[in-house]
Write an enzyme that holds these catalytic residues in place. Sequence first.
Site, PDB file in Angstrom:
ATOM      1  N   HIS A 102      79.662  26.949 -14.470  1.00  0.00           N
ATOM      2  CA  HIS A 102      79.212  26.580 -15.811  1.00  0.00           C
ATOM      3  C   HIS A 102      80.331  26.173 -16.762  1.00  0.00           C
ATOM      4  CE1 HIS A 102      76.432  26.134 -18.980  1.00  0.00           C
ATOM      5  NE2 HIS A 102      75.587  27.078 -18.632  1.00  0.00           N
ATOM      6  N   TYR A 140      67.335  33.196 -27.513  1.00  0.00           N
ATOM      7  CA  TYR A 140      68.328  32.123 -27.378  1.00  0.00           C
ATOM      8  C   TYR A 140      67.651  30.927 -26.714  1.00  0.00           C
ATOM      9  CZ  TYR A 140      72.763  29.891 -25.868  1.00  0.00           C
ATOM     10  OH  TYR A 140      73.811  29.023 -25.651  1.00  0.00           O
ATOM     11  N   THR A 159      76.987  22.775 -26.552  1.00  0.00           N
ATOM     12  CA  THR A 159      75.682  23.354 -26.848  1.00  0.00           C
ATOM     13  C   THR A 159      75.683  24.056 -28.196  1.00  0.00           C
ATOM     14  OG1 THR A 159      76.239  25.446 -25.742  1.00  0.00           O
ATOM     15  CG2 THR A 159      75.195  23.730 -24.401  1.00  0.00           C
TER      16      THR A 159
END
Length: 771
Positions: free
Chosen positions: A471, A587, A600
């Site tokens: 990630h 979230y 993001t």
Amino acid sequence: MAEAHQAVAFQFTVTPDGIDLQLSHEALRHLWLSGLVACRKRLITLKSSVLSGVYPASPSTWFAVVAMTLGSLYGKLDPSVGLITKINSILPGKSILAPVSRTVVSAVIFSTGVWVSGILIYRQTLRILLSYHGWMFEPHKKTSMKTKIWAGCMKIMSSRQPMLYSFQMSLPKLPVPPLEDTIQRYLQSVRPLMDDDKFSEMKTLAEEFQKDLGRKSQKYLHLKSWWASNYVSDWWEEYIYLRGRGPIMVNSNYYAMDYLYVTPTTNQAARAGNIIHAMLLYRRKLERGLIPPVMALGIVPMCSDQMVRMFNTTRLPGVETDCLQHLVESRHVCVYHKGRYYRLGLYQNGNLLTPRQLQAQIQYILDDSSSPQPGEEKLAALTAGNRVPWAQARTNFFSNGINRTSLSCVERAVFFISLDQEEAGYNEEDKSSLSAYSKALLHGNCYNRWFDKSFSLVVFRNGKLGLNAEHSWADAPIIGHLWEFTLATDYFELGYTEDGNCCGDPGSPLPPPYRLQWDIPPKCREVIERSYITAKAIADDVDFQCVCFTDFGKGLIKQCRSSPDAFFQIALQLAHYREKGHFCLTYEASMTRLFRDGRTETVRSCTSQTCDFAKAMEDPTQSQENRLALYRAAAEHHQLMYRLAMTGKGIDRHLFCLYIVSKYLGTDSPFLQKVLSEPWRLSTSQTPQQQLKLFDLEKFPGHVSAGGGFGPVADDGYGVSYIFAGENLITLHISSKFSSPETNSQRFGQRICQSMRDLAQLLRPPVTAKH
């Protein structure tokens, strides 16, 4: 072994008669070809960088400007209004150049200045246009004249076909939101989650922070935003991802699935051959900048910077922090099968191997009956466990000798491939098949994925596919773009023969893939085993439920005049309220790629409006009309929050950066500590579909994507990923932990589905309901 000698260009032996030098002409030939390919790639990269850097101009426009200037001078006209004469007067080399030559050089310099000035003016104009976000906040089908004029200008500015990075230098910087606005929106977001006493305490802490430390930290953020391309992204990558010392398997890595209903071939080697070739075609386009940039509304470019590290990238472990290693060039992939590692070359004589040639290479690996070397089988468990033991083991046991060479081969590969021995995929008769497929991609057996690679391609025995992605280097939409291209190219362009093999002629036999050699001592095997035990405990604790919801999809939701994302997020809050009897911090991932180097932002989708609606749905005294009005208010507010996050007015990244600055200043903030310690018991993300033109779902309805998912963020919470595939399917990926008595993924999945049915019944137009 014979294939091992290909890596050596020459050998020498000391004899009584002197030195016996033996040259391998074949190896030298390969080195020569490799050098030529590297030079050619550098030239191609330079060319694409130049073309992207001067967009919308081009070398031909430069020649045109020079020709026009020289033509004007020939016609006794001076378009420079005397500037060419001034350049001529200060130009050195009067004794070398003739007067005519000096005039031509001066005209070329002037023309180049005009050409560059035009490019800079274009960039600044485009940056100003891209800083306008009013179009995002206007009601559907109620476009203002200002937005129409803006859209017309944007179409003109991007009319020439752009390359992938053409707009990078024109994207605006992410703005630092006003401190007062962020604090106010934060307090609004937590109000429904706190009683009066806790909220009053949090409000007091927020006001104290805003008066003193907040203002000081805000000034530092403004300073950073002036010189940095993005004031968030570098800190986000370092502190959220690379400095984490816990396992990245499940906790950070995520996965992507194959087609839901279609498997083009059950031949494992053939599917791998096509997919590898398709990915390398994408890499070639990526390196040359030939992939069109992602454009919102078809006219608003999004940042493409994250795509740079898609291939040839590995996360390297460190004791205090990890780092990302990205190579400009790599010409092999690393393949894992039955506990063994192989180096598979991708080129022959400078040309990319065909799918049929790759199939033959993969088949050789599948047919190899050799056994793993001691410690080799579970080696990748080091990447699945805690980071510090892996960093120490890498230094102690992999810093020299054959271990260093073999590990370098893994880490320097284009990407990692795992040829699994198990079958996977969706089976309508087995409701747990999709969940088992998800867990196989998320963590496998904890040692058959190299979790540090930018991504690992997983090919199952029955030809089904998947990805496991690291990630830190990029977010899911980036890997999703590659995955959409790969699946479409595999099925619609490359195809298979009737017997399931790759198309084309296998050609002459190639040297087989090289089996990597390891010398793993007992102490290292102990570290591997401890990492495996740690990783297996995490994997066994993952409670995963993957659900195909086929009652309806985004088609019906749009008919109900609702945003599909708002619809699902409100249904999620209703499901959670029905399960727990209270609400929690939620979230939802949004993106800030409208700005340069954007990644993001968080949408706090649990709002006062959604809470009021959920309570009304559970209150039998409430009328349908009132519930519908509350839903509309909640959906409208959710869309507002999402748009604010996309346009740089989010809450959490700003607070995160203020926290980092406070740490640099050596000052603790009770307010920021409370904010960043709040658990996200619902962590959600929508999987976007970015290249709809690649898939004609009306003609090929079976080629819907199953999306992807991730592990739970909180020990007592849920991770929920969802995708609106086509018009009539919603796929949910729900994760939690078996160890938590408060969660159950299967039960929560059922509640979400029922909540969506209840919302559809509330919103459905009378005509549709009658039908």
